[in-house]
Design an enzyme around this catalytic site. Structure first.
Site, PDB file in Angstrom:
ATOM      1  N   ASP A 103      -7.713   8.000  75.404  1.00  0.00           N
ATOM      2  CA  ASP A 103      -6.418   8.120  75.589  1.00  0.00           C
ATOM      3  C   ASP A 103      -5.959   7.607  77.209  1.00  0.00           C
ATOM      4  O   ASP A 103      -6.185   6.369  77.369  1.00  0.00           O
ATOM      5  CB  ASP A 103      -5.469   9.258  75.253  1.00  0.00           C
ATOM      6  CG  ASP A 103      -3.979   9.239  74.994  1.00  0.00           C
ATOM      7  OD1 ASP A 103      -3.452   8.147  75.281  1.00  0.00           O
ATOM      8  OD2 ASP A 103      -3.338  10.228  74.971  1.00  0.00           O
ATOM      9  N   LYS A 132      -6.915   4.074  72.726  1.00  0.00           N
ATOM     10  CA  LYS A 132      -5.442   3.516  72.924  1.00  0.00           C
ATOM     11  C   LYS A 132      -5.395   3.054  74.287  1.00  0.00           C
ATOM     12  O   LYS A 132      -5.130   3.781  75.169  1.00  0.00           O
ATOM     13  CB  LYS A 132      -4.870   5.090  73.184  1.00  0.00           C
ATOM     14  CG  LYS A 132      -4.000   5.604  71.786  1.00  0.00           C
ATOM     15  CD  LYS A 132      -3.223   6.698  72.282  1.00  0.00           C
ATOM     16  CE  LYS A 132      -2.666   7.468  71.004  1.00  0.00           C
ATOM     17  NZ  LYS A 132      -2.007   8.725  71.142  1.00  0.00           N
ATOM     18  N   PHE A 153       1.162   8.778  67.999  1.00  0.00           N
ATOM     19  CA  PHE A 153       0.141  10.047  67.881  1.00  0.00           C
ATOM     20  C   PHE A 153      -0.394  10.283  66.404  1.00  0.00           C
ATOM     21  O   PHE A 153       0.203   9.950  65.587  1.00  0.00           O
ATOM     22  CB  PHE A 153       0.962  11.175  67.998  1.00  0.00           C
ATOM     23  CG  PHE A 153       0.240  12.562  68.092  1.00  0.00           C
ATOM     24  CD1 PHE A 153      -0.586  12.617  69.699  1.00  0.00           C
ATOM     25  CD2 PHE A 153      -0.320  13.386  67.460  1.00  0.00           C
ATOM     26  CE1 PHE A 153      -1.273  13.956  69.958  1.00  0.00           C
ATOM     27  CE2 PHE A 153      -1.026  14.529  67.457  1.00  0.00           C
ATOM     28  CZ  PHE A 153      -1.571  14.581  68.811  1.00  0.00           C
ATOM     29  N   VAL A 154      -1.717  10.197  66.281  1.00  0.00           N
ATOM     30  CA  VAL A 154      -2.527   9.973  65.200  1.00  0.00           C
ATOM     31  C   VAL A 154      -3.197  11.517  64.847  1.00  0.00           C
ATOM     32  O   VAL A 154      -3.486  12.176  65.721  1.00  0.00           O
ATOM     33  CB  VAL A 154      -3.477   9.049  65.021  1.00  0.00           C
ATOM     34  CG1 VAL A 154      -2.743   7.548  65.241  1.00  0.00           C
ATOM     35  CG2 VAL A 154      -4.455   9.087  66.442  1.00  0.00           C
ATOM     36  N   ARG A 166      -7.066  18.018  60.516  1.00  0.00           N
ATOM     37  CA  ARG A 166      -8.286  17.489  60.974  1.00  0.00           C
ATOM     38  C   ARG A 166      -9.156  17.112  59.658  1.00  0.00           C
ATOM     39  O   ARG A 166      -9.996  16.288  59.488  1.00  0.00           O
ATOM     40  CB  ARG A 166      -9.225  18.604  61.700  1.00  0.00           C
ATOM     41  CG  ARG A 166      -8.671  19.006  63.140  1.00  0.00           C
ATOM     42  CD  ARG A 166      -9.533  19.928  63.876  1.00  0.00           C
ATOM     43  NE  ARG A 166      -9.207  20.461  64.868  1.00  0.00           N
ATOM     44  CZ  ARG A 166      -9.107  20.113  66.089  1.00  0.00           C
ATOM     45  NH1 ARG A 166      -9.411  18.634  66.456  1.00  0.00           N
ATOM     46  NH2 ARG A 166      -8.561  20.814  66.971  1.00  0.00           N
TER      47      ARG A 166
HETATM   48  P1  XMP Z   1      -7.337  11.656  77.359  1.00  0.00           P
HETATM   49  O1  XMP Z   1      -5.930  11.415  77.773  1.00  0.00           O
HETATM   50  O2  XMP Z   1      -7.875  12.836  78.070  1.00  0.00           O
HETATM   51  O3  XMP Z   1      -7.023  12.374  75.689  1.00  0.00           O
HETATM   52  O4  XMP Z   1      -8.089  10.122  77.363  1.00  0.00           O
HETATM   53  C1  XMP Z   1      -8.383  12.746  75.064  1.00  0.00           C
HETATM   54  C2  XMP Z   1      -8.042  13.906  74.052  1.00  0.00           C
HETATM   55  O5  XMP Z   1      -6.408  13.691  73.923  1.00  0.00           O
HETATM   56  C3  XMP Z   1      -6.170  14.199  72.548  1.00  0.00           C
HETATM   57  N1  XMP Z   1      -5.420  12.937  72.113  1.00  0.00           N
HETATM   58  C4  XMP Z   1      -5.041  12.854  70.722  1.00  0.00           C
HETATM   59  N2  XMP Z   1      -5.271  13.863  69.641  1.00  0.00           N
HETATM   60  N3  XMP Z   1      -3.962  12.575  68.371  1.00  0.00           N
HETATM   61  C5  XMP Z   1      -4.587  13.691  68.608  1.00  0.00           C
HETATM   62  O6  XMP Z   1      -4.908  14.541  67.551  1.00  0.00           O
HETATM   63  C6  XMP Z   1      -3.877  11.766  69.328  1.00  0.00           C
HETATM   64  O7  XMP Z   1      -2.854  10.404  69.310  1.00  0.00           O
HETATM   65  C7  XMP Z   1      -4.309  11.818  70.480  1.00  0.00           C
HETATM   66  N4  XMP Z   1      -4.317  11.071  71.608  1.00  0.00           N
HETATM   67  C8  XMP Z   1      -5.137  11.828  72.607  1.00  0.00           C
HETATM   68  C9  XMP Z   1      -7.387  14.216  71.953  1.00  0.00           C
HETATM   69  O8  XMP Z   1      -8.174  15.483  71.779  1.00  0.00           O
HETATM   70  C10 XMP Z   1      -8.723  13.522  72.863  1.00  0.00           C
HETATM   71  O9  XMP Z   1      -9.832  14.147  73.008  1.00  0.00           O
END
Ligand code: XMP
Length: 179
Positions: A103, A132, A153-154, A166
């Site tokens: 993300d 993303k 958000f997925v 999950r």
């Molecule tokens: P970053 O921002 O550190 O995020 O790259 C990575 C972690 O954020 C969570 N994440 C999500 N979890 N749906 C989720 O269930 C989403 O759309 C989402 N976007 C980020 C996830 O834990 C990932 O490891």
């Protein structure tokens, strides 16, 4: 479809097909490296990792790290909590860090740094099911990525909201009214 899911983004079949392809890409690009550690970030990567490694046709070690960057909701807590990392010598290993979604990049950036600095890992690569890309805030591009996703958000196939969803075999978008 689960009642709280507004729409399905990737069906179970699409996921299985793409994960098999990713396994083959990993096989090829890992070449003749001998010491390969597939390091899954808990908990989100578990389903993806389990399918991915069955498409990797070479000896690999499996390990897990406990990392959390989100609280119970959909907003980032702003920090990465790196709780449990593997024991052992990684100084000759190619570590492939596997996560469910990339993300902002905060998590994988911190994990990579830690593996290099504290574990002197010989090489660190990253493999995520979802990317993303539009949300990136840290310099981090995955070596392997399954699908690009828009900024929604997925949940499902390892991804959660408040530790639920999950176990869905597909990836979907939560109904706004529920999230
Ligand atoms: P970053 O921002 O550190 O995020 O790259 C990575 C972690 O954020 C969570 N994440 C999500 N979890 N749906 C989720 O269930 C989403 O759309 C989402 N976007 C980020 C996830 O834990 C990932 O490891």
């Amino acid at each position: 479809m689960h009642e709280n899911i507004a729409r399905v983004l990737f069906s179970a079949e699409q996921i299985q097909t793409r994960v098999r392809e990713l396994g083959r890409e990993l096989n090829e690009r890992l070449g003749d490296r001998e010491d390969v550690v597939i390091l899954g970030l808990l908990k989100g990567s578990v389903l993806f990792l389990a399918d991915l490694v069955r498409s990797i046709d070479r000896p690999v070690k499996l390990d897990f790290a406990w990392v959390s960057s989100y609280g119970a909701g959909t907003e980032s807590s702003g920090s990465v909590d790196l709780k449990v990392f593997p024991d052992g010598d990684l100084s000759r290993a190619t570590v492939v860090v596997v996560d469910d979604i990339l993300d902002t990049g905060r998590t994988l950036h911190a994990v990579k740094e830690r593996l290099r600095r504290n574990y002197a890992a010989a090489e660190v690569q990253t493999c995520v099911l979802l990317d993303k890309q539009g949300r990136r805030a840290f310099p981090m591009e995955p070596d392997f990525a399954g699908f690009q996703v828009e900024n929604v958000f997925v949940v499902g196939y390892g991804l959660d909201y408040g530790d639920r969803y999950r176990n869905l075999p597909y990836i979907g978008v939560l109904d706004d009214r529920r999230s």
